[in-house]
Design an enzyme around this catalytic site. Structure first.
Site, PDB file in Angstrom:
ATOM      1  NE  ARG A 146      50.391 -39.672  53.857  1.00  0.00           N
ATOM      2  CZ  ARG A 146      51.311 -39.431  52.919  1.00  0.00           C
ATOM      3  NH1 ARG A 146      52.439 -38.825  53.247  1.00  0.00           N
ATOM      4  NH2 ARG A 146      51.104 -39.782  51.670  1.00  0.00           N
ATOM      5  CB  CYS A 149      46.571 -44.369  51.008  1.00  0.00           C
ATOM      6  SG  CYS A 149      47.101 -44.151  49.301  1.00  0.00           S
ATOM      7  CD  GLU A 186      47.663 -42.310  54.938  1.00  0.00           C
ATOM      8  OE1 GLU A 186      46.797 -41.404  54.881  1.00  0.00           O
ATOM      9  OE2 GLU A 186      48.409 -42.604  54.002  1.00  0.00           O
TER      10      GLU A 186
HETATM   11  N1  EPU Z   1      50.598 -49.831  42.317  1.00  0.00           N
HETATM   12  C1  EPU Z   1      50.108 -51.013  41.829  1.00  0.00           C
HETATM   13  N2  EPU Z   1      48.772 -51.279  42.065  1.00  0.00           N
HETATM   14  C2  EPU Z   1      47.957 -50.424  42.731  1.00  0.00           C
HETATM   15  C3  EPU Z   1      48.486 -49.223  43.227  1.00  0.00           C
HETATM   16  C4  EPU Z   1      49.830 -48.931  42.999  1.00  0.00           C
HETATM   17  O1  EPU Z   1      50.814 -51.816  41.230  1.00  0.00           O
HETATM   18  O2  EPU Z   1      46.777 -50.751  42.904  1.00  0.00           O
HETATM   19  C5  EPU Z   1      52.044 -49.513  42.050  1.00  0.00           C
HETATM   20  C6  EPU Z   1      52.173 -48.314  41.118  1.00  0.00           C
HETATM   21  O3  EPU Z   1      52.099 -48.706  39.772  1.00  0.00           O
HETATM   22  C7  EPU Z   1      53.551 -47.797  41.500  1.00  0.00           C
HETATM   23  C8  EPU Z   1      53.655 -48.117  42.978  1.00  0.00           C
HETATM   24  O4  EPU Z   1      52.674 -49.112  43.255  1.00  0.00           O
HETATM   25  O5  EPU Z   1      54.553 -48.507  40.831  1.00  0.00           O
HETATM   26  C9  EPU Z   1      53.429 -46.890  43.862  1.00  0.00           C
HETATM   27  O6  EPU Z   1      52.143 -46.346  43.605  1.00  0.00           O
HETATM   28  P1  EPU Z   1      51.833 -44.756  43.677  1.00  0.00           P
HETATM   29  O7  EPU Z   1      52.824 -44.015  42.857  1.00  0.00           O
HETATM   30  O8  EPU Z   1      50.390 -44.589  43.386  1.00  0.00           O
HETATM   31  O9  EPU Z   1      52.166 -44.362  45.141  1.00  0.00           O
HETATM   32  P2  EPU Z   1      51.693 -44.972  46.502  1.00  0.00           P
HETATM   33  O10 EPU Z   1      52.925 -45.379  47.251  1.00  0.00           O
HETATM   34  O11 EPU Z   1      50.655 -46.038  46.316  1.00  0.00           O
HETATM   35  C10 EPU Z   1      51.806 -42.765  47.854  1.00  0.00           C
HETATM   36  C11 EPU Z   1      50.969 -42.195  48.958  1.00  0.00           C
HETATM   37  C12 EPU Z   1      49.819 -41.382  48.387  1.00  0.00           C
HETATM   38  C13 EPU Z   1      50.367 -40.282  47.497  1.00  0.00           C
HETATM   39  C14 EPU Z   1      51.192 -40.937  46.374  1.00  0.00           C
HETATM   40  C15 EPU Z   1      51.845 -39.911  45.486  1.00  0.00           C
HETATM   41  C16 EPU Z   1      50.851 -43.555  50.966  1.00  0.00           C
HETATM   42  C17 EPU Z   1      50.131 -44.655  51.669  1.00  0.00           C
HETATM   43  N3  EPU Z   1      50.408 -43.266  49.746  1.00  0.00           N
HETATM   44  O12 EPU Z   1      51.007 -43.728  47.186  1.00  0.00           O
HETATM   45  O13 EPU Z   1      49.182 -40.760  49.500  1.00  0.00           O
HETATM   46  O14 EPU Z   1      49.318 -39.527  46.933  1.00  0.00           O
HETATM   47  O15 EPU Z   1      52.239 -41.742  46.963  1.00  0.00           O
HETATM   48  O16 EPU Z   1      52.840 -39.217  46.192  1.00  0.00           O
HETATM   49  O17 EPU Z   1      51.775 -42.970  51.523  1.00  0.00           O
HETATM   50  C18 EPU Z   1      47.453 -40.886  51.145  1.00  0.00           C
HETATM   51  O18 EPU Z   1      48.339 -40.772  51.983  1.00  0.00           O
HETATM   52  O19 EPU Z   1      46.244 -40.968  51.458  1.00  0.00           O
HETATM   53  C19 EPU Z   1      47.828 -40.954  49.743  1.00  0.00           C
HETATM   54  C20 EPU Z   1      46.941 -41.139  48.786  1.00  0.00           C
END
Ligand code: EPU
Length: 295
Positions: free
Chosen positions: A169, A220, A290
């Protein structure tokens, strides 16, 4: 005398220019209309004062209320042009003010593949590039061949991915210093329109199931720490759905903060710290923002 390629607009209100819907008025907005006529811009910036920030689609910003000592620069151009084709690849040029969803829509229409993973990310093309936006394993820079950039020292010139250093990012000029991306060229693979649309629809469905798409949020709010998901850490620390005034952490994904329409910047900032403290207390991990906090 050179033509001035920008106009100066007084007091842009951040609550109207950010997806979080929060924030008071900055000093001025400099709207870049012609990136090739910016010779007078350095002088204008010096005279206007205020910290200079770039405003794209406003989808990664929590702005404070009240008067903000900021001079904002935005790019007016929104044109997206499908240019030339060679050996199964097509060049697309987009001005930085174009919305990322508009670019993806144009790619789907023309049957151009490569950036489908970015479906559902709001914001402008310039903003997405400046923060190296990514999702589902695709980063926006992966398809870039060159960008038009303005810098204070060198004016407007074409630059290439190798001129930049990329992080999570994050994107910086290797030579250092501030820069403004005004347009970008992408290279994409030709396929059929239906296949690109189907892939984008699939990503959107995944997103809608796990993220509060369409709510007033800034995506996020915290970066994922190495090897962990900030959303999961916040969830485990009990923050999912946690509210403060008109702001709350989403019930769907704990790393999204939502404005119910009546939230204030103070509430957002307090809730942010509450989340950071709770994760520190529960996991011993210090989450980094972020989202950008203005000023
Ligand atoms: N999870 C939970 N509880 C929650 C949220 C997530 O248990 O409230 C668990 C999910 O079940 C999963 C894991 O955490 O097992 C990862 O969650 P997710 O797949 O939603 O991905 P993330 O790491 O939370 C990242 C990026 C998002 C992007 C998604 C998809 C960051 C901070 N976040 O989210 O980016 O859309 O992957 O690629 O890098 C952003 O940068 O604004 C953003 C939304």
């Amino acid at each position: 005398m050179s033509r001035k390629g920008f106009s100066i607009l007084p007091g842009p209100v951040l609550a109207r220019r950010t997806t979080m819907g929060l924030g008071g008025a900055a000093l001025v907005e400099i709207r870049v209309e012609d990136p090739l006529c910016l010779d007078d811009l350095p002088d204008a910036l010096r005279n206007l004062g205020g910290r200079v920030e770039t405003l794209g689609g406003g989808s990664n910003i929590i702005a404070a209320d009240g008067e903000l000592p900021l001079t904002l620069i935005s790019v007016a151009g929104k044109e997206i042009r499908v240019e030339s084709e060679a050996r199964g690849r097509v060049a697309v040029r987009a001005e930085a003010g174009a919305r990322l969803p508009a670019l993806l829509n144009a790619l789907a229409k023309a049957g151009l593949s490569g950036l489908e993973g970015l479906s559902g990310i709001p914001g402008s093309v310039g903003g997405a590039l400046a923060m190296n936006a990514g999702s589902y394993g695709v980063e926006v820079w992966s398809a870039v061949t060159s960008v038009q950039v303005f810098t204070l020292g060198r004016g407007t010139l074409e630059m290439y991915p190798e001129d930049f250093a990329f992080g999570y990012r994050n994107c910086a000029l290797k030579t250092g210093g501030p820069f403004l991306i005004t347009a970008a060229s992408f290279s994409l693979a030709t396929t059929e329109s239906g296949a690109v649309r189907a892939r984008m629809r699939e990503i959107m469905l995944r997103k809608r199931a796990t993220q509060p798409v369409g709510e007033k949020s800034a995506g996020c709010v915290f970066k994922n720490p190495a090897g962990a998901s900030a959303g999961k850490l916040l969830d485990e620390a009990g923050l999912k759905g946690k509210g403060l005034g008109g702001m709350s952490y989403s019930e769907l994904h704990a790393n999204f903060m939502i404005n119910n329409g009546h939230g204030t910047s103070d509430e957002a900032l307090e809730l942010l710290e509450l989340g950071r403290d709770a994760v520190w207390a529960r996991h011993g991990i210090r989450l980094e923002n972020e989202v950008r906090i203005w000023p």
